[in-house]
Motif scaffolding. Structure first.
Motif, PDB file in Angstrom:
ATOM      1  N   TYR A  23      45.302  39.470  46.511  1.00 32.88           N
ATOM      2  CA  TYR A  23      45.156  39.237  47.954  1.00 32.88           C
ATOM      3  C   TYR A  23      46.368  39.794  48.703  1.00 32.88           C
ATOM      4  O   TYR A  23      46.213  40.461  49.742  1.00 32.88           O
ATOM      5  CB  TYR A  23      45.003  37.738  48.223  1.00 32.88           C
ATOM      6  CG  TYR A  23      45.082  37.367  49.681  1.00 32.88           C
ATOM      7  CD1 TYR A  23      43.987  37.516  50.525  1.00 32.88           C
ATOM      8  CD2 TYR A  23      46.266  36.854  50.226  1.00 32.88           C
ATOM      9  CE1 TYR A  23      44.049  37.171  51.871  1.00 32.88           C
ATOM     10  CE2 TYR A  23      46.340  36.508  51.557  1.00 32.88           C
ATOM     11  CZ  TYR A  23      45.241  36.665  52.374  1.00 32.88           C
ATOM     12  OH  TYR A  23      45.326  36.332  53.705  1.00 32.88           O
ATOM     13  N   ARG A  24      47.580  39.541  48.197  1.00 32.63           N
ATOM     14  CA  ARG A  24      48.795  40.060  48.821  1.00 32.63           C
ATOM     15  C   ARG A  24      48.793  41.579  48.837  1.00 32.63           C
ATOM     16  O   ARG A  24      49.198  42.208  49.818  1.00 32.63           O
ATOM     17  CB  ARG A  24      50.028  39.546  48.076  1.00 32.63           C
ATOM     18  CG  ARG A  24      50.353  38.089  48.306  1.00 32.63           C
ATOM     19  CD  ARG A  24      50.884  37.833  49.701  1.00 32.63           C
ATOM     20  NE  ARG A  24      52.065  38.641  49.991  1.00 32.63           N
ATOM     21  CZ  ARG A  24      53.300  38.280  49.697  1.00 32.63           C
ATOM     22  NH1 ARG A  24      53.535  37.122  49.110  1.00 32.63           N
ATOM     23  NH2 ARG A  24      54.319  39.068  50.012  1.00 32.63           N
ATOM     24  N   MET A  25      48.334  42.196  47.744  1.00 34.54           N
ATOM     25  CA  MET A  25      48.281  43.657  47.669  1.00 34.54           C
ATOM     26  C   MET A  25      47.325  44.207  48.728  1.00 34.54           C
ATOM     27  O   MET A  25      47.624  45.205  49.403  1.00 34.54           O
ATOM     28  CB  MET A  25      47.820  44.090  46.280  1.00 34.54           C
ATOM     29  CG  MET A  25      47.807  45.603  46.075  1.00 34.54           C
ATOM     30  SD  MET A  25      46.827  46.101  44.646  1.00 34.54           S
ATOM     31  CE  MET A  25      45.168  45.846  45.294  1.00 34.54           C
ATOM     32  N   LEU A  26      46.173  43.541  48.884  1.00 30.54           N
ATOM     33  CA  LEU A  26      45.210  43.975  49.891  1.00 30.54           C
ATOM     34  C   LEU A  26      45.795  43.865  51.300  1.00 30.54           C
ATOM     35  O   LEU A  26      45.586  44.731  52.142  1.00 30.54           O
ATOM     36  CB  LEU A  26      43.934  43.129  49.786  1.00 30.54           C
ATOM     37  CG  LEU A  26      43.073  43.361  48.539  1.00 30.54           C
ATOM     38  CD1 LEU A  26      41.971  42.311  48.449  1.00 30.54           C
ATOM     39  CD2 LEU A  26      42.457  44.761  48.567  1.00 30.54           C
ATOM     40  N   LYS A  27      46.537  42.794  51.548  1.00 28.96           N
ATOM     41  CA  LYS A  27      47.161  42.601  52.860  1.00 28.96           C
ATOM     42  C   LYS A  27      48.189  43.697  53.150  1.00 28.96           C
ATOM     43  O   LYS A  27      48.324  44.143  54.286  1.00 28.96           O
ATOM     44  CB  LYS A  27      47.826  41.222  52.915  1.00 28.96           C
ATOM     45  CG  LYS A  27      46.852  40.058  53.036  1.00 28.96           C
ATOM     46  CD  LYS A  27      46.357  39.875  54.463  1.00 28.96           C
ATOM     47  CE  LYS A  27      47.476  39.326  55.326  1.00 28.96           C
ATOM     48  NZ  LYS A  27      47.079  39.192  56.730  1.00 28.96           N
ATOM     49  N   ASP A  42      34.285  40.191  46.740  1.00 27.12           N
ATOM     50  CA  ASP A  42      33.416  41.159  46.066  1.00 27.12           C
ATOM     51  C   ASP A  42      33.931  41.547  44.685  1.00 27.12           C
ATOM     52  O   ASP A  42      33.159  42.000  43.833  1.00 27.12           O
ATOM     53  CB  ASP A  42      33.266  42.421  46.923  1.00 27.12           C
ATOM     54  CG  ASP A  42      32.459  42.172  48.188  1.00 27.12           C
ATOM     55  OD1 ASP A  42      31.740  41.149  48.231  1.00 27.12           O
ATOM     56  OD2 ASP A  42      32.562  42.987  49.126  1.00 27.12           O
ATOM     57  N   SER A  43      35.226  41.378  44.458  1.00 25.31           N
ATOM     58  CA  SER A  43      35.806  41.782  43.171  1.00 25.31           C
ATOM     59  C   SER A  43      35.644  40.713  42.093  1.00 25.31           C
ATOM     60  O   SER A  43      35.813  40.992  40.904  1.00 25.31           O
ATOM     61  CB  SER A  43      37.299  42.097  43.344  1.00 25.31           C
ATOM     62  OG  SER A  43      38.045  40.903  43.562  1.00 25.31           O
ATOM     63  N   LEU A  44      35.336  39.482  42.486  1.00 27.64           N
ATOM     64  CA  LEU A  44      35.228  38.377  41.525  1.00 27.64           C
ATOM     65  C   LEU A  44      33.877  38.412  40.824  1.00 27.64           C
ATOM     66  O   LEU A  44      32.839  38.589  41.456  1.00 27.64           O
ATOM     67  CB  LEU A  44      35.419  37.037  42.237  1.00 27.64           C
ATOM     68  CG  LEU A  44      36.782  36.821  42.911  1.00 27.64           C
ATOM     69  CD1 LEU A  44      36.766  35.551  43.741  1.00 27.64           C
ATOM     70  CD2 LEU A  44      37.888  36.763  41.859  1.00 27.64           C
TER      71      LEU A  44
END
Length: 246
Positions: A23-27, A42-44
């Motif tokens: 999540y942090r990487m996506l942010k 969607d990745s889970l």
């Protein structure tokens, strides 16, 4: 002079660590929180083929992470001596104590109730139950337990959703006794069910043996305004164990 193992973290299990990192990487790529959660959801994936089950898991994990980032999660740190004690199911009045905890301290959960009539979903009003969301960090178990306990007022039943990173399950009081303990999944589900009920029972019966904050030498998985508490080993439990040993 021997080199000290600094910041050993005392082997307390961590919760949702790889998911939070993703999540942090996506942010960091410039995505908004909503966009990051959409990519994360969607990745889970689950090992189950059922799309409904997978959707439940995706929603559950994202709901827990959002609640954590907003500071609405209780983190419970459980020292090794209690971790070992909570593995057993001989805690007195286990399910009754867990239900009483939920009645007294659970958060009100309002849900819309629907019935499927004549090809349409018809709303039947709101239903009020109790829920509690917890991240359980047990010493000696490398992966923490992310859980959501629900107490259904009308039926007087408990249910549990949990995730350990690689495992996700939805457990209900009515079926827990019929789990196939010959399978790895059945053993895991029964152990997690027992462990979570033990935590709730402890919080009800030994509410004075709780310390605010983290155990000594432990760092939080990630900073957030969520509540963090550490369970203390009660003196009466110590006396009971000493009596058994003597």
């Amino acid at each position: 002079m021997a080199k000290r193992n600094r910041c050993e973290n005392r082997n307390y299990g961590k919760c949702l660590e790889p998911i939070y990192s993703y999540y942090r990487m996506l942010k960091k790529t410039g995505k908004t929180s909503e966009e990051a959660f959409e990519f994360l959801r969607d990745s889970l994936r689950t090992v189950e083929d059922s799309p409904f089950y997978q959707q439940n898991m995706q929603n559950f994990v994202c709901e827990q992470l959002k609640a954590e980032l907003e500071g609405n999660i209780i983190h419970v740190y459980i020292p090794r001596v209690l971790t070992e004690l909570f593995m057993g199911d001989d805690f007195e009045n286990l399910i009754d104590a867990a239900k009483l905890y939920m009645k007294e301290f659970g958060t009100d959960l309002y849900t819309n109730k629907f019935e499927y009539t004549d090809g349409k979903f018809v709303q039947q009003g709101q239903e009020i139950n109790k829920a509690e969301m917890m991240f359980l960090h047990a010493e000696g178990i490398p992966i923490g337990i992310v859980c959501r306990v629900k107490y259904e007022v009308k039926t007087d039943k408990l249910s549990l959703k949990y995730c350990t990173g690689s495992e996700y399950a939805e457990l209900h009081e009515d079926i827990i006794s019929r789990l196939d303990l010959a399978t790895d999944n059945g053993k895991t589900d029964k152990n997690v069910w027992t462990f979570v009920l033990n935590v709730l029972s402890f919080l009800l019966l030994f509410g004075n043996d709780v310390k605010k904050g983290l155990p000594k030498g432990v760092k939080a998985d990630w900073p957030s305004p969520s509540t963090r508490i550490t369970l203390q080993f009660p003196e009466r439990c110590r006396e009971k164990l000493n009596n058994k040993a003597s």
